[in-house]
Write a protein that holds these residues in place. Sequence first.
Motif, PDB file in Angstrom:
ATOM      1  N   LEU A 313      -9.085 -14.943   2.036  1.00 35.47           N
ATOM      2  CA  LEU A 313     -10.100 -13.962   2.418  1.00 35.47           C
ATOM      3  C   LEU A 313     -11.423 -14.261   1.747  1.00 35.47           C
ATOM      4  N   VAL A 314     -12.498 -13.821   2.410  1.00 37.40           N
ATOM      5  CA  VAL A 314     -13.764 -13.612   1.707  1.00 37.40           C
ATOM      6  C   VAL A 314     -14.001 -12.106   1.735  1.00 37.40           C
ATOM      7  N   VAL A 315     -14.157 -11.522   0.557  1.00 38.28           N
ATOM      8  CA  VAL A 315     -14.371 -10.079   0.470  1.00 38.28           C
ATOM      9  C   VAL A 315     -15.794  -9.838  -0.016  1.00 38.28           C
ATOM     10  N   ALA A 316     -16.527  -9.002   0.732  1.00 40.23           N
ATOM     11  CA  ALA A 316     -17.922  -8.680   0.390  1.00 40.23           C
ATOM     12  C   ALA A 316     -17.972  -7.315  -0.282  1.00 40.23           C
ATOM     13  N   PHE A 317     -18.517  -7.283  -1.491  1.00 39.36           N
ATOM     14  CA  PHE A 317     -18.592  -6.042  -2.260  1.00 39.36           C
ATOM     15  C   PHE A 317     -20.022  -5.506  -2.182  1.00 39.36           C
ATOM     16  N   ASP A 318     -20.302  -4.735  -1.137  1.00 39.73           N
ATOM     17  CA  ASP A 318     -21.657  -4.275  -0.853  1.00 39.73           C
ATOM     18  C   ASP A 318     -21.890  -2.812  -1.201  1.00 39.73           C
ATOM     19  N   LYS A 319     -20.868  -2.148  -1.763  1.00 39.01           N
ATOM     20  CA  LYS A 319     -21.041  -0.746  -2.175  1.00 39.01           C
ATOM     21  C   LYS A 319     -20.704  -0.625  -3.651  1.00 39.01           C
ATOM     22  N   PRO A 320     -21.577   0.041  -4.428  1.00 38.79           N
ATOM     23  CA  PRO A 320     -21.269   0.188  -5.848  1.00 38.79           C
ATOM     24  C   PRO A 320     -20.095   1.142  -6.056  1.00 38.79           C
ATOM     25  N   GLY A 321     -19.441   1.011  -7.209  1.00 40.13           N
ATOM     26  CA  GLY A 321     -18.290   1.867  -7.503  1.00 40.13           C
ATOM     27  C   GLY A 321     -17.009   1.056  -7.464  1.00 40.13           C
ATOM     28  N   ALA A 322     -15.896   1.745  -7.157  1.00 44.30           N
ATOM     29  CA  ALA A 322     -14.605   1.069  -7.151  1.00 44.30           C
ATOM     30  C   ALA A 322     -14.231   0.641  -5.739  1.00 44.30           C
ATOM     31  N   ALA A 323     -13.853  -0.600  -5.597  1.00 47.21           N
ATOM     32  CA  ALA A 323     -13.292  -1.100  -4.335  1.00 47.21           C
ATOM     33  C   ALA A 323     -11.833  -1.411  -4.623  1.00 47.21           C
ATOM     34  N   THR A 324     -10.928  -0.744  -3.909  1.00 43.21           N
ATOM     35  CA  THR A 324      -9.514  -0.900  -4.248  1.00 43.21           C
ATOM     36  C   THR A 324      -8.756  -1.600  -3.127  1.00 43.21           C
ATOM     37  N   LEU A 325      -7.851  -2.464  -3.552  1.00 43.45           N
ATOM     38  CA  LEU A 325      -6.927  -3.101  -2.609  1.00 43.45           C
ATOM     39  C   LEU A 325      -5.669  -2.249  -2.598  1.00 43.45           C
ATOM     40  N   THR A 326      -5.388  -1.626  -1.457  1.00 41.19           N
ATOM     41  CA  THR A 326      -4.270  -0.682  -1.387  1.00 41.19           C
ATOM     42  C   THR A 326      -3.309  -1.068  -0.272  1.00 41.19           C
ATOM     43  N   THR A 327      -2.142  -0.430  -0.309  1.00 45.83           N
ATOM     44  CA  THR A 327      -1.140  -0.688   0.733  1.00 45.83           C
ATOM     45  C   THR A 327      -1.100   0.474   1.719  1.00 45.83           C
ATOM     46  N   LEU A 328      -0.814   0.140   2.971  1.00 43.68           N
ATOM     47  CA  LEU A 328      -0.617   1.123   4.033  1.00 43.68           C
ATOM     48  C   LEU A 328       0.867   1.136   4.384  1.00 43.68           C
ATOM     49  N   ASP A 329       1.277   2.201   5.066  1.00 45.95           N
ATOM     50  CA  ASP A 329       2.676   2.314   5.456  1.00 45.95           C
ATOM     51  C   ASP A 329       3.034   1.224   6.464  1.00 45.95           C
ATOM     52  N   TYR A 330       4.201   0.627   6.310  1.00 42.94           N
ATOM     53  CA  TYR A 330       4.704  -0.300   7.323  1.00 42.94           C
ATOM     54  C   TYR A 330       6.219  -0.168   7.390  1.00 42.94           C
ATOM     55  N   ASP A 331       6.727   0.149   8.560  1.00 45.50           N
ATOM     56  CA  ASP A 331       8.170   0.324   8.726  1.00 45.50           C
ATOM     57  C   ASP A 331       8.775  -0.986   9.208  1.00 45.50           C
ATOM     58  N   ARG A 332       9.422  -1.691   8.292  1.00 45.10           N
ATOM     59  CA  ARG A 332       9.991  -2.998   8.649  1.00 45.10           C
ATOM     60  C   ARG A 332      11.492  -2.892   8.919  1.00 45.10           C
ATOM     61  N   GLY A 333      11.988  -1.640   9.018  1.00 45.61           N
ATOM     62  CA  GLY A 333      13.408  -1.446   9.271  1.00 45.61           C
ATOM     63  C   GLY A 333      14.145  -1.408   7.947  1.00 45.61           C
ATOM     64  N   TRP A 334      14.911  -0.351   7.710  1.00 48.08           N
ATOM     65  CA  TRP A 334      15.589  -0.188   6.428  1.00 48.08           C
ATOM     66  C   TRP A 334      16.960   0.384   6.676  1.00 48.08           C
ATOM     67  N   MET A 335      17.966  -0.191   6.056  1.00 48.59           N
ATOM     68  CA  MET A 335      19.331   0.302   6.230  1.00 48.59           C
ATOM     69  C   MET A 335      19.724   1.164   5.049  1.00 48.59           C
ATOM     70  N   GLY A 336      20.141   2.397   5.340  1.00 50.40           N
ATOM     71  CA  GLY A 336      20.600   3.289   4.288  1.00 50.40           C
ATOM     72  C   GLY A 336      19.442   4.003   3.621  1.00 50.40           C
ATOM     73  N   PRO A 337      19.737   4.740   2.547  1.00 55.33           N
ATOM     74  CA  PRO A 337      18.698   5.509   1.856  1.00 55.33           C
ATOM     75  C   PRO A 337      17.855   4.612   0.958  1.00 55.33           C
TER      76      PRO A 337
END
Length: 507
Positions: A313-337
């Motif tokens: 990636l090239v990431v452009a930091f054009d806004k002052p403050g905190a830029a966070t790399l976060t995760t989003l929900d992804y359902d990849r299929g899960w067996m059991g609890p």
Amino acid sequence: MHRRGFLVAGLATALSGSRALAQMKMDGMSGMDSMPGMESGHAGHDMGAMAQAPAALPEGEALRELPLLANEAGRSGLFRARLTAEASTARFVEGQDTPILAYNSTSPGPLIEAYEGDRVEITFANRTEGEQSTVHWHGMPVPADQDGNPMDPVAAGADRVYAFELPEGSAGSYWYHPHPHGRTSEQVYRGLAGAFVVKAKADPIPAAYGDTALMFTDLRLAADGSMPDNTMTDLMNGRVGDHVLVNGQKNPKLAVTLGAKRRLRLYNATNARFLRLAFANAAMTVIGSDGGLLEAPVAADEILLSPAERVELVVAFDKPGAATLTTLDYDRGWMGPGRPADAGLTLLTVDVADMPAEAMPPLPERLRPIAPLGQPTVSRRLVFTETMAMNPTGMEMGFLINGKAFDMARVDIVARAGETELWEIVNQADMDHPFHLHGTQFQVIEHERDGKVSKPPYLAWKDTVNVARGETVRLVTRQERPGARMYHCHILEHEQLGVMGIVDVQA
Ligand SMILES: [Cu+2]
């Protein structure tokens, strides 16, 4: 008689006695997700560990760059070094040493940086206690007998030299990890994995952007600071830990000036964690895939990085403050609890100072040409299935390709070097399976789901592609070098349970 799968009962006894089998039966029940004390944050534990909150890890420390593996060759054109795999310790929690496995005492392993055209000679010293190992050069165009396949184990206490040339045009974000028969999953989650960056002689990306490898791993710690063994849930779903780490740190901090652009190489080196990633307050542009640069930059709001995949990636930091790399929900299929809480994890925090950066050179509009592999002359079809059945001796569970579990003595496909092939990967299972092919890079040409065909938005060199449940992925590939090559699911527990095959490439 053909073996359809393997008996969980026998496996469970070997692992941890009757508790695992009971766990297995409970996993098969429905409605377990709402049981008290089983909140989804505690992924994949057995019942005992589940009641316990995961240890708190320090956050916000300055991001550690991966230590460089020193080149001992002393002349250009040759990269020579030594990699030693051995037991070591890491301090994830204050006052507690965690036994790990490490290359050269560091986990992730040292960053290997070499150039297109270089010859590489790396002496691997296996100093683990009694375990065979190998070094697999994930994604790299190396000869079959140098690729650290399960057929070429290095015994504990032994050394071997891996030697290969890095062809022109091979610049990219590769990695290395063990691949011994039946031990890959454990050796990797205990700490054996490192990044291998092949640099281009003429790199179109401005040097002012820097070049930082971010290696994601997935840590689970028991109360005593040790890493627990895999449970049945781990074997079924792949091992998902409690903490996604970046270069061994939890949510480290990176400081940049306003307007800065940074080149980041993201590595999913977890055993089984699917990372759907987004950057808040910063703009992401994809410039490369597993096998190097794209033809042109592509803006992206989010990225799905399945186990073993990489993105540049090239990431452009054009806004002052905190830029966070976060995760989003992804359902990849899960067996059991125990489905892990995938969304809302902060993996990296970038502090963007108010002070403006020196003007950054622009990203070029064209990065490099990628020639399409062209018309295939051979086509293959690989069907992924899971089988699960209760019988008098226990639960029989199978993870299969074309109805078969891996057999090191069996060649599944005979191919010819230099021939372009179409591989159709059909996922009829209930989980996503990231498909990895050794020895070469491939080009994904289409995805099909419910009869609907879609083309990828851009041409890219890949060695790992997620095949979502119910999906078919078609790719074209060409092996240039003869020898036996592995293909497998890169959920490492699935690979271990048999989701792997051998293609014998003949000259
Ligand atoms: Cu899999």
